[in-house]
Design a protein around this motif. Structure first.
Motif, PDB file in Angstrom:
ATOM      1  N   GLY A 188       0.801  -1.151  -0.087  1.00 50.11           N
ATOM      2  CA  GLY A 188      -0.120  -0.010  -0.084  1.00 50.11           C
ATOM      3  C   GLY A 188       0.689   1.195   0.023  1.00 50.11           C
ATOM      4  N   GLY A 189      -0.020   2.330  -0.207  1.00 49.25           N
ATOM      5  CA  GLY A 189       0.764   3.750  -0.436  1.00 49.25           C
ATOM      6  C   GLY A 189       1.385   4.031   1.055  1.00 49.25           C
ATOM      7  N   GLY A 190       0.462   3.978   2.006  1.00 48.07           N
ATOM      8  CA  GLY A 190       1.413   4.140   3.405  1.00 48.07           C
ATOM      9  C   GLY A 190       2.580   3.471   3.760  1.00 48.07           C
ATOM     10  N   THR A 207       1.799   8.377  -4.688  1.00 47.76           N
ATOM     11  CA  THR A 207       0.534   9.263  -4.986  1.00 47.76           C
ATOM     12  C   THR A 207       0.977  10.704  -3.952  1.00 47.76           C
ATOM     13  N   MET A 208       0.119  11.678  -4.620  1.00 43.98           N
ATOM     14  CA  MET A 208       0.403  12.933  -4.064  1.00 43.98           C
ATOM     15  C   MET A 208      -0.420  12.782  -2.571  1.00 43.98           C
ATOM     16  N   ALA A 209      -1.339  12.256  -2.441  1.00 44.33           N
ATOM     17  CA  ALA A 209      -2.225  11.980  -1.175  1.00 44.33           C
ATOM     18  C   ALA A 209      -1.470  11.188  -0.226  1.00 44.33           C
ATOM     19  N   SER A 210      -0.616  10.065  -0.546  1.00 46.16           N
ATOM     20  CA  SER A 210      -0.097   9.499   0.684  1.00 46.16           C
ATOM     21  C   SER A 210       1.335  10.090   0.920  1.00 46.16           C
ATOM     22  N   SER A 211       1.826  10.934   0.337  1.00 46.51           N
ATOM     23  CA  SER A 211       2.899  11.641   0.306  1.00 46.51           C
ATOM     24  C   SER A 211       2.904  13.113   0.994  1.00 46.51           C
ATOM     25  N   ILE A 212       1.839  13.858   0.586  1.00 47.88           N
ATOM     26  CA  ILE A 212       1.781  15.428   0.768  1.00 47.88           C
ATOM     27  C   ILE A 212       2.212  15.635   1.972  1.00 47.88           C
TER      28      ILE A 212
END
Length: 326
Positions: A188-190, A207-212
């Motif tokens: 997963g992204g997390g 993804t931007m969501a998981s790293s922003i």
């Protein structure tokens, strides 16, 4: 004065307004128990974040809670198969930004990504980001590419799992930049972002969501947003062309899907509720997840057309990178 993100959110809301009117005029179908929104990845990734930002509002519109349920594994295949096999009654839906990438990279997918699902809505679009660990001696994308070429196979690139959009972005980066880097798949992204912070991997295309959050906090160094233009969520990060990577453009989209055979009135009610929730939370979704809603996906057919086009595009990218389904 509204901020740049607020202005963008207002313009998005205007484009989605017809769906809000539809949601407020009532639906022929109303659920009588909670609905499960399946996220086929571990918590804290992009799909999980977006889901939790819109689930409450969508549930309020429908009159029943929408419960986010994480079913991670096999690059989203486990959760997607679960929804494909679920009863087509409106009580189990899927959000999966990797839905179109899986057929391009997994040889024996246990479901049909198009024919086993029906489109409900699209939660938004978001570019991936090329990031590096702050400990890596590269402060720009050009410096990173030079470092990788000078040290072939020395560094690891973290993905969100086989078949994920992060995996596709990674293969696109490896192909275009001609960089020899080891790809390591996480659940997963997390977890992939956590591996970057812990130093298990040195670069990634999350993804931007998981790293922003980590980018803004300094835990990760963003070298480029993999889009033609800069993102309003990360206005100081150069676009891919500005960073010297014009051939590495990759954004994810978040289709919300129900099992094939779900009655049309049920799909319509779900779609209206989710589109209303996306509009209502547009500013929050842009600010917290870097995901921008777009108008133009008001019907099930429009959603599935986007899915089909995604499968074709991702298959072409991976084929050009020499990646064969496994």
């Amino acid at each position: 004065m509204p901020t740049r993100r607020q202005t963008l959110a207002l313009s998005v809301a205007a484009g989605l307004a017809p769906s809000v009117v539809h949601a407020q005029t009532g639906q022929a179908w109303r659920p009588t128990r909670p609905i499960r929104l399946v996220v086929p990845f571990a918590p804290s990734g992009s799909n999980d974040i977006v889901s939790r930002l819109i689930a409450e509002s969508a549930g309020q519109a429908l009159g029943q809670p929408i419960v986010v349920e994480n079913r991670a594994g096999a690059g989203s295949v486990i959760g997607a198969e679960y929804v494909a096999r679920a009863a087509p009654d409106g009580y189990t839906v899927l959000i999966n930004s990797s839905h179109s990438t899986v057929p391009a990279i997994v040889a024996r997918v246990p479901y049909d990504a198009v024919n086993d699902f029906v489109g409900v809505a699209v939660a938004g679009f978001s570019p991936h980001v090329l990031v590096a660990s702050p400990q890596l001696p590269a402060r720009t994308a050009r410096e990173l590419v030079a470092l990788l070429k000078a040290n072939p196979g020395r560094y690891n690139l973290a993905t969100a799992g086989t078949g994920s959009g992060v995996h596709v972005a990674a293969e696109l980066f490896r192909s275009v930049a001609q960089a020899q880097v080891e790809v390591v798949h996480y659940r997963g992204g997390g977890p992939s972002v956590a591996a970057l912070i812990a130093g298990e991997a040195q670069l990634g295309t999350p993804t931007m969501a998981s790293s922003i959050g980590q980018i803004r906090g300094g835990g990760l160094r963003a070298l480029a947003v993999l889009a033609e233009q800069r993102s309003p969520a990360l206005p100081d990060v150069p676009s891919a062309p500005e960073a010297g990577l014009p051939g590495i453009i990759h954004e994810e989209f978040f289709p919300i899907l129900a099992p094939a055979g779900t009655p049309a009135p049920v799909v319509a009610a779900l779609g209206a509720a989710f589109r209303g929730a996306i509009q209502q939370n547009a500013a929050k979704v842009i600010e917290m997840a870097g995901v921008s809603p777009r108008a133009g996906y008001e019907t099930s057919e429009q959603v599935m057309k986007l899915v089909r086009e995604g499968i074709e595009r991702y298959t072409a990218i991976l084929s050009a990178a020499g990646v064969q389904p496994e």
